[in-house]
Design a protein around this motif. Structure first.
Motif, PDB file in Angstrom:
ATOM      1  N   VAL A  76       0.912  -1.153  -0.038  1.00 37.99           N
ATOM      2  CA  VAL A  76       0.092  -0.170   0.010  1.00 37.99           C
ATOM      3  C   VAL A  76       0.884   1.240  -0.060  1.00 37.99           C
ATOM      4  O   VAL A  76       1.662   1.444   0.870  1.00 37.99           O
ATOM      5  N   GLU A  77       0.801   2.102  -0.896  1.00 41.38           N
ATOM      6  CA  GLU A  77       1.844   3.038  -1.124  1.00 41.38           C
ATOM      7  C   GLU A  77       1.835   4.367  -0.407  1.00 41.38           C
ATOM      8  O   GLU A  77       2.647   4.915   0.155  1.00 41.38           O
ATOM      9  N   GLN A  78       0.711   4.454   0.351  1.00 39.89           N
ATOM     10  CA  GLN A  78       0.781   5.572   1.644  1.00 39.89           C
ATOM     11  C   GLN A  78      -0.435   5.088   2.674  1.00 39.89           C
ATOM     12  O   GLN A  78      -1.464   4.776   2.553  1.00 39.89           O
ATOM     13  N   THR A  79       0.239   5.173   3.795  1.00 37.07           N
ATOM     14  CA  THR A  79      -0.496   4.824   5.042  1.00 37.07           C
ATOM     15  C   THR A  79      -0.739   5.843   5.940  1.00 37.07           C
ATOM     16  O   THR A  79      -1.565   5.608   7.126  1.00 37.07           O
ATOM     17  N   LYS A  80      -0.165   7.040   5.695  1.00 32.85           N
ATOM     18  CA  LYS A  80      -0.272   8.243   6.690  1.00 32.85           C
ATOM     19  C   LYS A  80      -0.725   9.446   5.806  1.00 32.85           C
ATOM     20  O   LYS A  80      -0.633   9.625   4.587  1.00 32.85           O
ATOM     21  N   ASP A  81      -1.210  10.480   6.821  1.00 34.75           N
ATOM     22  CA  ASP A  81      -1.696  11.879   5.966  1.00 34.75           C
ATOM     23  C   ASP A  81      -2.579  11.539   5.112  1.00 34.75           C
ATOM     24  O   ASP A  81      -2.555  12.182   3.853  1.00 34.75           O
ATOM     25  N   LEU A  82      -3.556  10.497   5.073  1.00 36.83           N
ATOM     26  CA  LEU A  82      -4.638  10.342   4.053  1.00 36.83           C
ATOM     27  C   LEU A  82      -5.633  11.245   4.147  1.00 36.83           C
ATOM     28  O   LEU A  82      -6.031  11.858   5.235  1.00 36.83           O
ATOM     29  N   ARG A  83      -6.272  11.234   3.091  1.00 34.86           N
ATOM     30  CA  ARG A  83      -7.609  12.096   2.759  1.00 34.86           C
ATOM     31  C   ARG A  83      -8.561  11.318   2.252  1.00 34.86           C
ATOM     32  O   ARG A  83      -8.312  10.016   1.584  1.00 34.86           O
ATOM     33  N   THR A  84      -9.582  11.799   1.781  1.00 31.80           N
ATOM     34  CA  THR A  84     -10.345  11.208   0.368  1.00 31.80           C
ATOM     35  C   THR A  84      -9.507  11.114  -0.852  1.00 31.80           C
ATOM     36  O   THR A  84      -9.390  12.371  -1.245  1.00 31.80           O
ATOM     37  N   GLN A  85      -8.990  10.132  -1.078  1.00 29.94           N
ATOM     38  CA  GLN A  85      -7.962  10.020  -2.356  1.00 29.94           C
ATOM     39  C   GLN A  85      -7.931   8.928  -2.927  1.00 29.94           C
ATOM     40  O   GLN A  85      -8.458   7.778  -2.406  1.00 29.94           O
TER      41      GLN A  85
END
Length: 851
Positions: A76-85
């Motif tokens: 999973v490329e990103q697991t922090k600082d997420l928003r609807t994206q």
């Protein structure tokens, strides 16, 4: 959320060459040697392949009773600082997906879902949004029904869904529908064992049932969520197989035991700004919206001012700047200037963002969950889509539709011109109608630039005037009266009156062209719509209902997504859309990369209003993206001193720390190119002028700046203090650069390359057919536009900041040794520029390597 998250970004690493005198040579040599031998600053050498925020997580599968997933690795490329994206999920070591007699996804695939839950072990099946798959998904086991073919589920039952607020029901339609769910019931693995998909994660603003990122009480961290991946093999939990493929649900205990769970940490959906703090309103262009959403939290905590931002039509925003009325926004974001009436206060324009209008797409490689990596469009193809000139753009059940000529293709995917430009792209050509080209309802400065691009292209202009393309396709006659070739347009009208009445007994029940392909509320909304593969339009009427009741369009079948729409580069990056390469006036197909946006800015010339460039897509600038935009913060000098000072603070932040690329509060998100040195200097000068209530000094624009000359298209341009000469080219890595030829605020001293902008005079673009051939050698494959797309942040390229800094250390040592020799004849004063390196290489700089 910790206090650290709300602070300004960590300042960039700096190294300085000190003043050298003969008596201090030994100390200086030792210091230089230490500089050479020291490792790069932490994080400086990182070059993350995708989002670049260092939060990618990879997990391995396990061996089951009948299927072995131990070689499967999911990232999973990103697991922090997420928003609807959009969120890229990729994997290796899987078994190739095999079809069944009933489905293209018979065996060997992944099922992915978003869940809530705060337990350290992850969520339960009851907490997962799964089991109401999109219609026509082609997957037989996308339900919440368990108990069949699973020894661990002795009793048939429906797994209830429980919301984050405790509401529970087996009827999931109360909470999420098949038209709005983000679950992915089947993602494919290729013959080489690899696969990828873009999953749309949703925060609490879009999915209150999950509550991701919500803050329950002041001081608490935002609520985490989970991404759950359930790998499926060839057998059911009891070891059985059928010709229909897999029948059991991912939530069934035997399948659930093989799950892979990834914790997701979201940005808080509640404002981090203190309640009751002084607030200054801003308004205007959506092109700066993504940047403002990340700048606001840092500004309201570090600078103690809350800057509200309301996306609004630029024309209306300009009137607010000129009104001077108390309570209205005193600062507007615009691409076209605010022109005050004669004998009124001057308006300051400060450049704060470089981005672009893009044709975003969600098109899958035929039969897979992978997104097509590359699509090319010329101006005529875009004109065809904007004017609803394809049969599928209009409602009806017979062909041709409305007043369209019979020769017009069903869709752009059947257009010979599109197929010629995109030969080998590998997308599905459907026999049925898909969705039309998505556009926002409101006009904008950037939309006006799009129409300028269309009018500057001879092929597009001829098509808009009613002339047929080489294959006999002509414009929808309803658009001829708009005469867009000679009338300035800033919006996207849909004047076609065609309406389909399915039942003559109910003539008032009909589908219109707008009902079939609704407007998007905004660029951001269009990007979200494209990612969902469903435009929310009316597709038909329920069979047998009296009177006929409309039915919503089905989400497209996985593996057959084909969606195109107009959005901005930052929104496309947020939702992980592809962005089309567009034909520029120089005959090149160019993607909206950092390099291409920067080259376009360097080629822009001054407009009629001092300090505002003319974004002319007809200008021949090699490697430039034709729909590049420069957004300005515009404010009147008639504001009171407190307002002027506060808005100047915003401008200084936007032109300074706000230009550091990255994901998180205070940073410049993907989809933007950092301001060129010339624009940054102008912004800082404009901030000073605004605070003092005066007109800013004259500025230069594009690739040429005072104090020397610089080659158009490179970020290393001269400073504003006029000091002199030419020298080596500026460094440009990951969106940062050094500048020289004088002192530039925030840029130190240094040297810059010689020569003026390669821009040239305005010229009509070459014919699209000739440009298509030219694109094979001059386009983005190995040509000037070869750097990674701003919105496709999955690619890497160029040299990382850490590597550049390491090379600079050796250069400094050589320079110092030369200085030692010179100092034998007497004291020597050496001065060299501040070496700056970014903390994160978020948007890689592919086509331009530092030297």
């Amino acid at each position: 959320m910790s206090a650290h998250d709300l602070q300004r970004p960590v300042p960039r690493t700096e190294g300085r060459v000190l003043l050298v005198r003969f008596g201090g040579l030994l100390t200086s040599v030792l210091a230089a040697v230490g500089l050479v031998l020291l490792p790069p600053a932490a994080g400086g050498a990182q070059a993350h392949a995708d989002t670049g925020n260092g939060s990618a997580v990879t997990k391995s599968g396990t061996k089951g009773a009948y299927d072995d997933f131990s070689k499967l690795k999911v990232t999973v490329e990103q697991t922090k600082d997420l928003r609807t994206q959009g969120l890229k999920v990729s994997w290796t070591g899987g078994a190739p997906t095999q079809p069944s007699s009933q489905s293209p996804f018979g065996t060997n695939y992944l099922q992915i879902m978003q869940c809530w839950g705060d337990a350290s072990t992850g969520p339960t099946p009851q907490q997962c949004e799964f089991g109401n798959p999109p219609p026509k998904s082609g997957v037989l086991n996308g339900t919440r029904e368990v108990g069949s073919h699973d020894p661990q589920e002795p009793t048939a039952r429906t797994v209830p869904f429980t919301t984050v607020k405790g509401q529970t029901s087996t009827d999931v339609n109360q909470f999420f529908t098949q038209y709005a769910t983000n679950e992915q019931v089947a993602t494919t693995t290729g013959a080489d064992g690899t696969g990828e998909t873009i999953f749309q994660v949703e925060d609490a603003t879009q999915s209150p049932i999950l509550g991701c990122g919500a803050v329950a009480h002041t001081g608490q961290a935002p609520a985490p969520c989970w991404l759950v991946v359930v790998p499926r093999g060839t057998r059911e939990p009891d070891g059985s197989t059928t010709s229909l493929g897999l029948l059991t649900s991912a939530l069934s205990a035997g399948n659930w035991a093989q799950r892979m769970v990834f914790r997701l940490d979201f940005q808080p959906t509640d404002s981090p700004c203190p309640i009751g703090q002084a607030e200054q309103p801003t308004i205007g262009s959506e092109m700066v919206g993504e940047a403002m959403s990340q700048w606001q939290p840092t500004l309201c905590t570090a600078d103690k001012t809350t800057f509200s931002y309301v996306p609004q039509l630029e024309d209306f925003s300009r009137t607010q700047v000129l009104s001077g009325s108390s309570g209205l926004a005193g600062l507007a974001f615009v691409e076209n200037p605010v022109v005050p009436p004669p004998d009124t206060a001057a308006v300051v324009h400060a450049p704060v963002a470089v981005s672009g209008l893009v044709i975003g797409y969600n098109i899958q490689v035929n039969g897979t969950s992978r997104q097509v990596p590359r699509i090319r469009l010329n101006a005529r193809l875009v004109a065809k889509m904007l004017t609803q000139s394809y049969q599928c753009d209009l409602p009806g059940n017979t062909l041709p539709r409305g007043a369209l000529p019979a020769k017009n293709p069903d869709s752009v995917w059947n257009d010979p011109e599109f197929l010629k430009l995109n030969e080998g792209a590998g997308f599905t050509r459907s026999a049925s109608c898909g969705f039309g080209f998505g556009v926002p309802q409101s006009g904008s400065d950037s939309a006006e630039q799009l129409w300028k691009w269309l009018r500057s292209d001879p092929d597009a202009e001829n098509f808009l005037a009613g002339k047929a393309d080489p294959w006999g396709m002509t414009i929808n006659p309803s658009f001829l009266r708009l005469d867009p070739a000679h009338t300035p347009l800033s919006d996207f009208q849909k004047p076609d009156p065609t309406a389909w009445v399915p039942n003559s007994e109910y003539p008032n029940v009909q589908i219109t062209a707008i009902g079939l392909n609704p407007y998007a509320a905004s660029f951001s909304d269009e990007a979200r719509t494209l990612r969902k593969a469903n435009n929310g339009g009316v597709a038909g009427f329920a069979v047998g209902s009296i009177p006929p009741s409309p039915t919503k369009a089905d989400t497209q079948i996985p593996g057959q997504y084909f969606n195109l729409g107009l959005t901005d580069a930052a929104s496309a990056a947020r939702y992980r859309l592809g962005t089309a390469e567009l034909l520029n006036a120089d005959g090149q197909f160019v993607a909206p990369t950092v390099d291409a946006l920067t080259k376009a800015v360097d080629g822009m010339k001054a407009g009629q209003v001092p300090g505002v460039v003319n974004a002319d897509p007809s200008r021949k600038t090699p490697g430039a993206y034709p729909l590049t935009t420069v957004t300005y913060a515009a404010a009147s000098t008639s504001l009171d001193p407190t307002q002027r000072k506060t808005y100047a603070t915003l401008i200084r932040y936007a032109a300074g720390a706000g230009q550091q690329t990255g994901i998180g509060y205070g940073l410049l998100p993907p989809g933007y190119a950092p301001l060129t040195p010339a624009l940054r200097d102008q912004a800082l000068a404009s901030a000073a002028a605004l605070e003092e209530g005066r007109v800013p000094p004259p500025t230069t624009t594009g690739g040429t700046s005072s104090g020397g000359s610089g080659t158009g298209g490179t970020s290393g341009t001269a400073g504003t203090s006029g000091g002199g000469g030419t020298g080596t080219g500026g460094l440009a890595v990951g969106g940062t650069s050094t500048s020289g030829g004088g002192t530039a605020p925030g840029g130190g001293t240094g040297t810059t390359g010689g020569g003026t902008t390669t821009g040239g005079s305005p010229s009509a673009s070459p014919s699209s057919s000739a440009a298509a051939a030219a694109g094979a050698t001059k386009g983005s494959t190995g040509g000037p536009s070869a750097s990674p797309p701003v919105s496709n942040v999955a690619q890497t390229g160029g040299r990382t900041p850490g590597a550049v800094l390491g090379a600079v250390r050796w250069v400094l040592l050589i320079v110092l040794i030369a200085g030692i020799a010179g100092s034998l004849a007497g004291p020597l004063l050496m001065r060299a520029g501040t070496i700056r390196g970014t903390g994160r290489a978020l948007i890689p700089f592919g086509g331009r390597r530092a030297t």
